[in-house]
Design a protein around this motif. Structure first.
Motif, PDB file in Angstrom:
ATOM      1  N   GLY A 172      27.702  44.501  74.347  1.00  8.79           N
ATOM      2  CA  GLY A 172      27.124  43.366  75.111  1.00  8.79           C
ATOM      3  C   GLY A 172      27.084  43.598  76.566  1.00  8.79           C
ATOM      4  O   GLY A 172      26.785  42.641  77.469  1.00  8.79           O
ATOM      5  N   LEU A 173      27.631  44.877  77.206  1.00 11.60           N
ATOM      6  CA  LEU A 173      27.860  45.128  78.676  1.00 11.60           C
ATOM      7  C   LEU A 173      26.601  44.427  79.247  1.00 11.60           C
ATOM      8  O   LEU A 173      25.241  44.974  78.958  1.00 11.60           O
ATOM      9  N   ASP A 174      26.880  44.095  80.303  1.00 11.75           N
ATOM     10  CA  ASP A 174      25.784  43.588  81.522  1.00 11.75           C
ATOM     11  C   ASP A 174      24.911  42.318  81.007  1.00 11.75           C
ATOM     12  O   ASP A 174      23.982  41.937  81.466  1.00 11.75           O
TER      13      ASP A 174
ATOM     14  N   VAL B 101      11.015  49.909  79.390  1.00  7.50           N
ATOM     15  CA  VAL B 101      11.354  51.001  80.152  1.00  7.50           C
ATOM     16  C   VAL B 101      10.992  50.980  81.411  1.00  7.50           C
ATOM     17  O   VAL B 101      11.616  51.484  82.299  1.00  7.50           O
ATOM     18  N   GLN B 102       9.684  50.631  81.789  1.00  5.97           N
ATOM     19  CA  GLN B 102       9.300  50.679  83.320  1.00  5.97           C
ATOM     20  C   GLN B 102       9.686  49.688  84.101  1.00  5.97           C
ATOM     21  O   GLN B 102       9.144  49.450  85.221  1.00  5.97           O
ATOM     22  N   ASP B 103      10.165  48.565  83.628  1.00  5.55           N
ATOM     23  CA  ASP B 103      10.587  47.136  84.430  1.00  5.55           C
ATOM     24  C   ASP B 103      12.253  47.240  84.459  1.00  5.55           C
ATOM     25  O   ASP B 103      12.963  46.964  83.638  1.00  5.55           O
ATOM     26  N   SER B 104      12.601  47.567  85.722  1.00  7.24           N
ATOM     27  CA  SER B 104      14.145  47.551  86.225  1.00  7.24           C
ATOM     28  C   SER B 104      14.688  46.169  85.738  1.00  7.24           C
ATOM     29  O   SER B 104      15.928  46.393  85.705  1.00  7.24           O
ATOM     30  N   ARG B 105      13.934  45.089  85.633  1.00  9.57           N
ATOM     31  CA  ARG B 105      14.634  43.868  85.492  1.00  9.57           C
ATOM     32  C   ARG B 105      15.345  43.624  83.848  1.00  9.57           C
ATOM     33  O   ARG B 105      16.077  42.889  83.942  1.00  9.57           O
ATOM     34  N   TYR B 106      14.920  44.558  83.070  1.00  8.36           N
ATOM     35  CA  TYR B 106      15.408  44.769  81.594  1.00  8.36           C
ATOM     36  C   TYR B 106      16.642  45.627  81.708  1.00  8.36           C
ATOM     37  O   TYR B 106      17.278  45.568  80.585  1.00  8.36           O
ATOM     38  N   PHE B 107      17.179  45.944  83.040  1.00  9.64           N
ATOM     39  CA  PHE B 107      18.193  46.840  82.990  1.00  9.64           C
ATOM     40  C   PHE B 107      19.369  46.483  83.879  1.00  9.64           C
ATOM     41  O   PHE B 107      19.116  45.967  85.288  1.00  9.64           O
ATOM     42  N   GLY B 108      20.670  46.857  83.809  1.00 14.40           N
ATOM     43  CA  GLY B 108      21.600  46.402  84.581  1.00 14.40           C
ATOM     44  C   GLY B 108      21.725  47.602  86.026  1.00 14.40           C
ATOM     45  O   GLY B 108      20.767  48.155  86.158  1.00 14.40           O
ATOM     46  N   PRO B 109      22.885  47.102  86.847  1.00 18.68           N
ATOM     47  CA  PRO B 109      22.607  48.076  87.990  1.00 18.68           C
ATOM     48  C   PRO B 109      22.810  49.624  87.876  1.00 18.68           C
ATOM     49  O   PRO B 109      22.283  50.394  88.589  1.00 18.68           O
ATOM     50  N   ASP B 110      23.347  49.999  86.745  1.00 21.39           N
ATOM     51  CA  ASP B 110      23.745  51.386  86.563  1.00 21.39           C
ATOM     52  C   ASP B 110      22.290  51.920  85.895  1.00 21.39           C
ATOM     53  O   ASP B 110      22.417  53.200  85.610  1.00 21.39           O
ATOM     54  N   ARG B 111      21.491  51.326  85.594  1.00 19.29           N
ATOM     55  CA  ARG B 111      20.023  51.737  85.119  1.00 19.29           C
ATOM     56  C   ARG B 111      20.055  52.368  83.636  1.00 19.29           C
ATOM     57  O   ARG B 111      19.104  52.737  83.328  1.00 19.29           O
ATOM     58  N   LEU B 112      21.090  52.215  83.118  1.00 22.58           N
ATOM     59  CA  LEU B 112      21.474  52.493  81.673  1.00 22.58           C
ATOM     60  C   LEU B 112      21.496  51.367  80.634  1.00 22.58           C
ATOM     61  O   LEU B 112      20.770  51.163  79.603  1.00 22.58           O
TER      62      LEU B 112
ATOM     63  N   VAL C 256      15.316  56.536  78.956  1.00 26.19           N
ATOM     64  CA  VAL C 256      15.961  56.243  80.404  1.00 26.19           C
ATOM     65  C   VAL C 256      15.801  57.315  81.414  1.00 26.19           C
ATOM     66  O   VAL C 256      15.947  56.953  82.517  1.00 26.19           O
ATOM     67  N   SER C 257      15.183  58.550  80.937  1.00 25.78           N
ATOM     68  CA  SER C 257      14.976  59.407  81.867  1.00 25.78           C
ATOM     69  C   SER C 257      13.889  59.047  82.821  1.00 25.78           C
ATOM     70  O   SER C 257      13.798  59.750  84.076  1.00 25.78           O
TER      71      SER C 257
END
Length: 252
Positions: free
Chosen positions: A16-18, A159-170, A117-118
Motif C-alpha cells: 500500500g505504499l503512497d 497511466v497518462q495522469d500523474s495524479r494516479y502516481f506518487g512522487p517516484d512515478r512508480l 510506466v515507461s
C-alpha cells in the motif's frame, strides 16, 4: 458474501505504499478491496512486502498463503523483477511458477498486468520490453491455470495522469490504489463505488525539465544509491520488513 478468506500477495504496491491513512499507516488497493468484501465472517490477510521479486514471493509468501486456506488470492508483483534487470525468460519462468503454485490451493486467483510506466519517465523505454514480457507471461499463466486476469495495460486514463502516481512515478497514489481496487472488483463482478473509476476533473500539470531534474535528484538517485549499497553488503530490498497482516483477521 461470495468470498470469506481473502489473501493478498505481492510487493510494495500490495503493501500500500503512497496510499497513507491519517495515522501514517498504509492502506492500498488490497485494503480497499477488503473493505468492499467485508461482511460477517469475512477475514483478510496481506502478505505483501516492499521490494520483493516474484521468485521471493514464491518462497516467502506462498507457503504462508497456502496455510491460511484462502478462497480468494490476489497477486500483484513483477515490478521489482523488471527494475532489477531480470531477463524476459527469467520473468516468464517466475510468473509461471508463482501462478501455478497459488492456483494449486486457492479456488479463485486474480493476477494483474502492469501499466506502461515507461511513458512517465525519461529513458523509460528501456524497461518497456521487460514490462511487455511480464504482462505476456501473466496473460498466458492466467489462461493456463484458470486465474482471473486484471489487465490494466490499456488503462490510459490512469497511466497518462500523474495524479494516479506518487512522487517516484512508480508507486500508485491514493487515487491510483482506489482505481486498481476498482479494476479487481470489476473482474470479480462485485459491485463497488463507481466514483473509484470515474475520470478525474481537470488535468494534471505537464512535467517540466525542472520537474524531471528534481525527480532524478529526489527519487531516482537515492534509490540507486540504496540498492548499490545493499548489494555490497548482501542485503535485498525489503529485508527486515514483515507483512502488515500475516494472519487472517476481520477487516475492521
Amino acid at each position: 458474501m461470495k468470498y470469506q478468506r481473502f489473501v493478498a500477495l505481492g510487493d510494495s504496491c500490495t503493501e500500500g505504499l503512497d496510499d497513507l491513512l491519517p495515522d501514517g499507516r498504509y492502506r492500498g488497493w488490497a485494503d480497499r478491496v477488503a473493505s468492499v468484501l467485508d461482511a460477517p465472517g469475512f477475514r483478510y490477510a496481506n502478505l505483501g512486502v516492499r521490494g520483493r521479486r516474484l521468485d521471493q514471493m514464491l518462497v516467502e509468501q506462498v507457503p504462508s498463503a497456502s496455510a491460511l486456506r484462502p478462497d480468494l488470492v490476489a497477486i500483484f508483483g513483477g515490478g521489482n523483477d523488471v527494475m532489477s534487470g531480470a531477463s524476459t525468460a527469467q520473468i516468464a519462468r517466475r510468473v509461471d511458477a508463482l501462478v501455478s503454485a497459488v492456483t494449486s490451493f486457492a479456488p479463485t486467483v486474480a493476477v494483474f498486468t502492469l501499466s506502461d510506466v515507461s511513458q512517465r519517465m525519461p529513458f523509460g523505454w528501456r524497461m518497456r520490453p521487460r514490462i511487455e514480457a511480464l504482462n505476456d507471461a501473466v496473460r498466458v499463466a492466467a489462461v493456463r491455470y484458470g486465474a482471473i486476469l486484471v489487465d490494466v495495460w490499456d488503462d490510459n486514463t490512469c497511466v497518462q495522469d500523474s495524479r494516479y502516481f506518487g512522487p517516484d512515478r512508480l508507486h500508485l497514489s491514493s487515487l491510483g490504489h482506489r482505481r486498481l481496487a476498482g479494476h479487481l472488483l470489476s473482474a470479480l463482478d462485485i459491485p463497488f463505488d463507481a466514483s473509484w473509476m470515474a475520470p478525474l476533473e481537470g488535468s494534471a500539470a505537464p512535467s517540466s525539465m525542472l520537474d524531471h531534474l528534481r525527480w532524478l535528484r529526489d527519487q531516482v538517485l537515492p534509490v540507486a544509491y540504496s540498492r548499490s549499497r545493499n548489494k555490497l553488503i548482501g542485503r535485498q530490498p525489503g529485508d527486515g520488513f514483515r507483512p502488515k497482516r500475516p494472519t487472517l483477521l476481520p477487516f475492521a
